[in-house]
Enzyme design. Structure first.
Site, mmCIF file in Angstrom:
data_model
loop_
_atom_site.group_PDB
_atom_site.id
_atom_site.type_symbol
_atom_site.label_atom_id
_atom_site.label_comp_id
_atom_site.label_asym_id
_atom_site.label_seq_id
_atom_site.Cartn_x
_atom_site.Cartn_y
_atom_site.Cartn_z
ATOM 1 C CB SER A 130 -0.939 0.005 1.211
ATOM 2 O OG SER A 130 -0.220 -0.205 2.408
ATOM 3 C CG ASP B 165 -3.783 5.384 6.802
ATOM 4 O OD1 ASP B 165 -2.594 5.172 7.140
ATOM 5 O OD2 ASP B 165 -4.294 4.869 5.796
ATOM 6 C CG HIS C 191 -0.891 3.640 4.506
ATOM 7 N ND1 HIS C 191 -2.146 3.261 4.929
ATOM 8 C CD2 HIS C 191 -0.325 2.544 3.950
ATOM 9 C CE1 HIS C 191 -2.332 1.982 4.642
ATOM 10 N NE2 HIS C 191 -1.243 1.523 4.057
#
Length: 369
Positions: free
Chosen positions: A38, A329, A332
């Protein structure tokens, strides 16, 4: 304009000005291929039935196209490195590659998938299907075949083209976050000691990287794992009031140490190739004084649920001073943090940032098949 927003805009402007000093407007390599999780995903998970998604607000709040599937507020690591390498446009996701023009494919593809791991089962049991490293390699094989057709059905021409490309691979974080650290979903924690687990991960990763070599990769940047124990998610789930969960960082460091040894092994075995190691833990631990806030910038859910869901609440609030935050978040980084990390990966500021060379020098190498 409120003072907080003024500071935010000023800091962001300085970051972008700092980034521009590396970009000379010319593509330093003909193509750039991206593998990973991600931290690199730019939309490959959007159509998957998984909780590992970021194609909704407030993700992309600072990205021109909005929420595209990038797990941050703006550009991610792959986007910024592409700019540093001189590419005018971002590298397209594999999910959109079938609709991409031939010239776009020749410049590279992003295969990264949020939640992906070295191990195929990683993330699947708790968040749903993602595109593992093995599956990303299969997708790249399909791309290599298409490139051969574009270049006149010539595998030799395709191999020559691919040998000049930069490949970045950033994978392994989820093999801890969404596997080893979740014993209620995965048996690895009870099957392996931390050192044993790092060893089996490296063994599988080694096979995957040799496959990547067989598919034509010759200039490969391997990104080590970051300070997972210092992310808001891990602190909430496993911490005891401390700023970082050190036992998690220590476990991750076992993997990174073995990865450096793997870089040496691969370079010794493949004389026509250069693998480098990017010390993500090092480059992410030295943040500018202006980027100091480590709390999540977006609104997140109940992190103590311990189910691996660390993303923003859909259409939730986002902080106004995003350029002052390290974390977007619970897992990340913000674009501001990515800029700093990408710069030091591209041109090392400290000897510990990259090994044995940085991405800038990797791009300049003239390697032959």
């Amino acid at each position: 304009m409120p003072m907080g927003l003024k500071v935010c805009h000023l800091v962001l402007s300085l970051i972008l000005m700092d980034l521009s000093k590396w970009v000379n407007g010319a593509e330093q390599v003909p193509c750039y291929f991206i593998f990973g999780d991600s931290l690199w995903d730019n939309g490959n998970n959007n159509a998957l039935s998984t909780k590992a998604k970021a194609n909704y607000p407030p993700y992309g709040i600072d990205f021109p196209e909005g929420a595209t599937g990038r797990f941050t507020n703006g550009r991610n690591m792959g986007d910024i490195l592409a700019q540093l390498l001189g590419f005018e446009n971002f590298i397209p996701s594999f999910a959109h590659a079938s609709n991409a023009k031939d010239q776009e494919i020749l410049r590279g593809v992003n295969y990264a998938s949020g939640g992906a791991g070295i191990r195929n089962e990683t993330t699947r049991n708790n968040l749903g299907p993602v595109i593992s490293m093995d599956m990303q390699l299969q997708n790249h094989q399909n791309t290599a075949s298409r490139i051969a057709k574009i270049l006149g059905n010539s595998e030799e021409s395709a191999a020559k083209h691919l040998s000049k490309c930069i490949y970045s691979v950033g994978i392994g974080n989820n093999d801890y976050i969404n596997n080893y650290l979740l014993p209620q979903f995965y048996p690895t924690n009870s099957s392996y000691t931390p050192d044993q687990y790092a060893t089996v991960l490296i063994q599988q990763y080694s096979l995957q990287l040799k496959t990547l070599y067989n598919f034509g990769a010759r200039k490969v940047a391997l990104f080590g794992l970051g300070l997972i124990g210092c992310t808001p998610g891990c602190i909430a789930m496993y911490g005891n009031g401390t700023s970082c969960v050190e036992y998690i960082n220590n476990e991750v460091q076992m993997f990174n140490t073995k990865l450096v040894s793997l870089v040496d092994e691969l370079n010794n075995n493949f004389q026509d190739t250069k693998f480098i190691y990017v010390n993500t833990s090092s480059v992410s631990s030295s943040v500018p004084a202006t980027v100091i806030n480590t709390s999540p910038c977006c609104e997140v859910g109940n992190l103590t649920a311990n189910n691996g869901v660390l993303t923003c609440i859909p259409s939730g609030t986002a902080c106004p001073n995003r350029a002052e935050h390290i974390m977007w978040d619970a897992a990340h980084p913000t674009e501001a943090a990515y800029v700093m990390m990408a710069e030091r990966s591209y041109k090392a500021q400290l000897p510990s940032d990259t090994y044995p060379i940085d991405i800038h020098h990797l791009a300049q190498l003239n390697l032959t098949n």
